[in-house]
Write a protein that holds these residues in place. Sequence first.
Motif, PDB file in Angstrom:
ATOM      1  N   CYS A 126       1.069  -1.053  -0.038  1.00 17.58           N
ATOM      2  CA  CYS A 126       0.155   0.099   0.068  1.00 17.58           C
ATOM      3  C   CYS A 126       0.804   0.934  -0.340  1.00 17.58           C
ATOM      4  N   LEU A 128       2.918   2.519   2.047  1.00 17.73           N
ATOM      5  CA  LEU A 128       2.409   3.099   4.163  1.00 17.73           C
ATOM      6  C   LEU A 128       3.579   2.736   4.476  1.00 17.73           C
ATOM      7  N   ASP A 160     -10.582   2.898   4.097  1.00 17.19           N
ATOM      8  CA  ASP A 160     -10.164   3.530   3.226  1.00 17.19           C
ATOM      9  C   ASP A 160      -9.342   2.707   2.030  1.00 17.19           C
ATOM     10  N   LYS A 162      -6.977   4.060   0.962  1.00 19.01           N
ATOM     11  CA  LYS A 162      -5.354   3.050   0.828  1.00 19.01           C
ATOM     12  C   LYS A 162      -4.841   2.054   1.410  1.00 19.01           C
TER      13      LYS A 162
END
Length: 243
Positions: A126, A128, A160, A162
């Motif tokens: 992702c 992240l 989300d 994301k």
Amino acid sequence: MTSNALGRETAWTIVPQGDRCLLLVFGDGIDIATGRRCGTAAAALRAARLPGVSDIVPAFNSVAVHYQPRLFKDGATLDRLVAGIGATLETALSGDKPADDARQVDIPVCYGGEYGPDLEDVARHCGLTPREVIRLHSGTPAYVFMLGFAPGAPYIGIHDRKLAIGRRDTPRTVVPAGSVAIANLQTMIYPNASPGGWNLIGSTPSVLFDAAREPATLLAPGDTVRFVPIGPDDYLALKRAPT
């Protein structure tokens, strides 16, 4: 708007699903607004106690109404059942308010490490950090669309974008009970040890299903879940605590 089985214009359709089930279809996608309509409809139909109905099962965008002709009484017929469903839904869905018995349930989750072996991979996929994945997953309460796959297993979302990631290429043959996993912008909590292909990001000490408990399932369709991050020590303490 679409026409239902009675030919009236409605925001849902009623179609036969086999010879003893009616499927109420509210849309063709997965979103919280549609899920809430399904939850509200299911709650209203349970309260209505329509003659002949034996079970009511909400899903992502539909509600299955199972019926038994032998339970029809006082001249009740399938046409009357359909009419009763339509009248109940027209009243229940006149607004967008959640069901009166909707609950928020806190689910403690120990993220990462041995409790969430896929957290690092999810973060990389992702773009992240693991901390950001945890923040996004736990930062906003999520909706329980339905129970399925195993007794008490909830499908929770929508998260989300994301956190967009699909299922694992290779499913695990055994996923530990309590595992908290994500895929397709949803969370699954495995109530018992079983095979599974979702990405494991944490584990909860909460017991999702206990046949000796009333009710047996911790969560129900229409609930809202707030994931609460906890550390390993708290996880073990809660795991040892009597239920």
